[in-house]
Design an enzyme around this catalytic site. Structure first.
Site, PDB file in Angstrom:
ATOM      1  N   SER A  25      40.642  30.829  43.081  1.00  0.00           N
ATOM      2  CA  SER A  25      40.104  29.744  42.223  1.00  0.00           C
ATOM      3  C   SER A  25      41.396  29.067  41.635  1.00  0.00           C
ATOM      4  CB  SER A  25      39.691  30.813  40.787  1.00  0.00           C
ATOM      5  OG  SER A  25      39.589  29.956  39.588  1.00  0.00           O
ATOM      6  N   TYR A  35      40.174  37.730  34.857  1.00  0.00           N
ATOM      7  CA  TYR A  35      39.997  36.900  35.960  1.00  0.00           C
ATOM      8  C   TYR A  35      41.036  36.129  36.305  1.00  0.00           C
ATOM      9  CZ  TYR A  35      37.223  33.411  38.448  1.00  0.00           C
ATOM     10  OH  TYR A  35      36.850  32.640  39.433  1.00  0.00           O
TER      11      TYR A  35
HETATM   12  P1  NAD Z   1      28.047  33.825  42.070  1.00  0.00           P
HETATM   13  O1  NAD Z   1      28.068  34.677  40.888  1.00  0.00           O
HETATM   14  O2  NAD Z   1      26.849  33.222  42.656  1.00  0.00           O
HETATM   15  O3  NAD Z   1      28.657  34.913  43.223  1.00  0.00           O
HETATM   16  C1  NAD Z   1      29.391  35.961  43.129  1.00  0.00           C
HETATM   17  C2  NAD Z   1      28.758  37.082  44.116  1.00  0.00           C
HETATM   18  O4  NAD Z   1      29.414  38.123  43.996  1.00  0.00           O
HETATM   19  C3  NAD Z   1      27.385  37.350  43.574  1.00  0.00           C
HETATM   20  O5  NAD Z   1      26.456  37.243  44.734  1.00  0.00           O
HETATM   21  C4  NAD Z   1      27.353  38.890  43.309  1.00  0.00           C
HETATM   22  O6  NAD Z   1      26.288  39.648  43.545  1.00  0.00           O
HETATM   23  C5  NAD Z   1      28.474  39.184  44.009  1.00  0.00           C
HETATM   24  N1  NAD Z   1      29.223  40.553  43.387  1.00  0.00           N
HETATM   25  C6  NAD Z   1      29.703  40.854  42.072  1.00  0.00           C
HETATM   26  N2  NAD Z   1      29.850  41.927  41.897  1.00  0.00           N
HETATM   27  C7  NAD Z   1      29.942  42.487  43.039  1.00  0.00           C
HETATM   28  C8  NAD Z   1      30.181  43.759  43.526  1.00  0.00           C
HETATM   29  N3  NAD Z   1      30.932  44.769  42.702  1.00  0.00           N
HETATM   30  N4  NAD Z   1      30.056  43.992  44.632  1.00  0.00           N
HETATM   31  C9  NAD Z   1      29.714  43.177  45.571  1.00  0.00           C
HETATM   32  N5  NAD Z   1      29.206  41.840  45.247  1.00  0.00           N
HETATM   33  C10 NAD Z   1      29.450  41.720  43.945  1.00  0.00           C
HETATM   34  O7  NAD Z   1      29.214  33.070  41.844  1.00  0.00           O
HETATM   35  P2  NAD Z   1      30.025  32.003  42.913  1.00  0.00           P
HETATM   36  O8  NAD Z   1      30.558  30.931  42.049  1.00  0.00           O
HETATM   37  O9  NAD Z   1      29.357  31.823  44.040  1.00  0.00           O
HETATM   38  O10 NAD Z   1      31.310  32.883  43.020  1.00  0.00           O
HETATM   39  C11 NAD Z   1      31.815  33.415  44.363  1.00  0.00           C
HETATM   40  C12 NAD Z   1      33.209  33.180  44.000  1.00  0.00           C
HETATM   41  O11 NAD Z   1      33.841  32.018  43.846  1.00  0.00           O
HETATM   42  C13 NAD Z   1      33.970  34.339  43.099  1.00  0.00           C
HETATM   43  O12 NAD Z   1      34.845  35.104  43.639  1.00  0.00           O
HETATM   44  C14 NAD Z   1      34.644  33.565  41.880  1.00  0.00           C
HETATM   45  O13 NAD Z   1      35.562  33.931  41.079  1.00  0.00           O
HETATM   46  C15 NAD Z   1      34.935  32.209  42.908  1.00  0.00           C
HETATM   47  N6  NAD Z   1      34.859  31.010  42.171  1.00  0.00           N
HETATM   48  C16 NAD Z   1      33.724  30.491  41.683  1.00  0.00           C
HETATM   49  C17 NAD Z   1      33.981  29.172  40.993  1.00  0.00           C
HETATM   50  C18 NAD Z   1      32.938  28.365  40.435  1.00  0.00           C
HETATM   51  O14 NAD Z   1      33.084  27.480  39.540  1.00  0.00           O
HETATM   52  N7  NAD Z   1      31.650  28.759  40.647  1.00  0.00           N
HETATM   53  C19 NAD Z   1      35.364  28.692  40.797  1.00  0.00           C
HETATM   54  C20 NAD Z   1      36.486  29.327  41.420  1.00  0.00           C
HETATM   55  C21 NAD Z   1      36.243  30.394  42.023  1.00  0.00           C
END
Ligand code: NAD
Length: 268
Positions: free
Chosen positions: A151, A164
């Site tokens: 991130s 986080y």
């Molecule tokens: P999201 O909530 O759609 O995806 C997160 C996924 O992780 C979900 O499918 C969820 O079921 C899974 N998950 C959560 N806990 C879990 C566990 N204990 N075991 C297995 N799976 C688990 O959100 P996203 O934005 O697609 O996030 C994906 C990644 O991107 C994350 O690591 C997040 O920190 C990172 N990220 C997202 C953003 C953003 O703005 N969306 C920015 C920076 C980083």
């Protein structure tokens, strides 16, 4: 992208958001994809259906898919997931450590179990998945690629989201340390660092135009990123187009890490 066809990829948290987009993109590039999900088999099947359809549209109808349930904060689940994928596909070439959660508390009030929960999913889970994959790669004398979904908060502090921020900062070091340790064994380890991306984790602002406008006003390029833009970078790093890249975090953030306050010369 170079040499992705026929590779076996495991994507954690692939039933939604960025993980789903990465799974779809890798399938379009000809990878066999293991869609790892925690709760919803229907969402994972949805990812599978789109991936198969898009892969067929790009001439990659032969890709294999696998759905595998598990919680990345549970060591036994991770060992089972990696074993299942390795045995079903006959090996694992690409690991995408994408599963992640966040939790909002003032830093002096975070309950200990809540702090631990975020670290266990975002950082410990990514490490354990990498450990299990690397063990098997070394035993099989096989090369491989690990991509951690970090991130912008790998480097930007995030008040009220301490666990986080720490998890993503740690992910940066996990990426570099593993990259250095296994560079001479043909294992590349990199990270992508999304900025604000329209996915379910951000549902607090993605569907509210006023809140979204506030978020986007802080982004130099003036808009949130898309999961597909994150997936394109992950596919590049997974491919042999990135064969000489290891230990790097690639920020995909519309300029969010460029110190936007310095756009105007307020310091002069
Ligand atoms: P999201 O909530 O759609 O995806 C997160 C996924 O992780 C979900 O499918 C969820 O079921 C899974 N998950 C959560 N806990 C879990 C566990 N204990 N075991 C297995 N799976 C688990 O959100 P996203 O934005 O697609 O996030 C994906 C990644 O991107 C994350 O690591 C997040 O920190 C990172 N990220 C997202 C953003 C953003 O703005 N969306 C920015 C920076 C980083």
């Amino acid at each position: 992208m170079k040499n992705l066809q026929g590779k076996n990829a495991l994507i954690t948290g692939a039933s939604s958001g960025i993980g789903q987009a990465i799974a779809i993109r890798l399938a379009q590039e000809g990878c066999n994809i293991a869609i790892s999900y925690r709760k919803s088999p229907d969402s994972a099947k949805h990812t599978e259906a789109i991936a198969c359809q898009k892969a067929a549209e790009t001439g990659q109808a032969a890709v294999k898919t696998l759905l595998v349930q598990g919680d990345v904060s549970a060591e036994a689940d991770i060992i089972r997931i990696v074993n299942t994928v390795t045995e079903t596909f006959g090996g694992l070439d690409i690991l995408i450590n994408n599963a992640g959660i966040q939790s909002e508390f003032a830093s002096h009030e975070i309950p200990t179990d809540e702090f631990d929960r975020v670290i266990a999913v975002n950082l410990r889970g990514a490490y354990l998945c990498a450990r299990e994959m690397i063990k098997r790669l070394l035993a099989q004398q096989r090369t491989g690629v690990i991509i951690n979904v970090s991130s912008v908060h790998e480097v930007i502090p995030r008040p009220a989201y301490l666990s986080y921020s720490i998890s993503k900062g740690g992910m940066g070091n996990l990426t570099k340390t593993l990259a250095l340790e296994y560079a001479n064994r043909g294992i590349r380890v990199n990270a992508i660092a999304p900025g604000a991306t329209a996915t379910p984790i951000n549902e607090a602002w993605t569907d509210d135009p006023a809140k979204r406008a506030v978020v986007e006003s802080h982004i130099p390029m003036g808009r949130a990123g898309t999961p597909e833009e994150m997936a394109a970078a992950a596919a590049f790093l997974a491919s042999d187009d990135a064969a000489y890249i290891t230990g790097q975090t690639l920020y995909i953030d519309g300029g969010l890490t460029l110190y936007a306050d310095f756009r105007e010369a307020w310091s002069a």
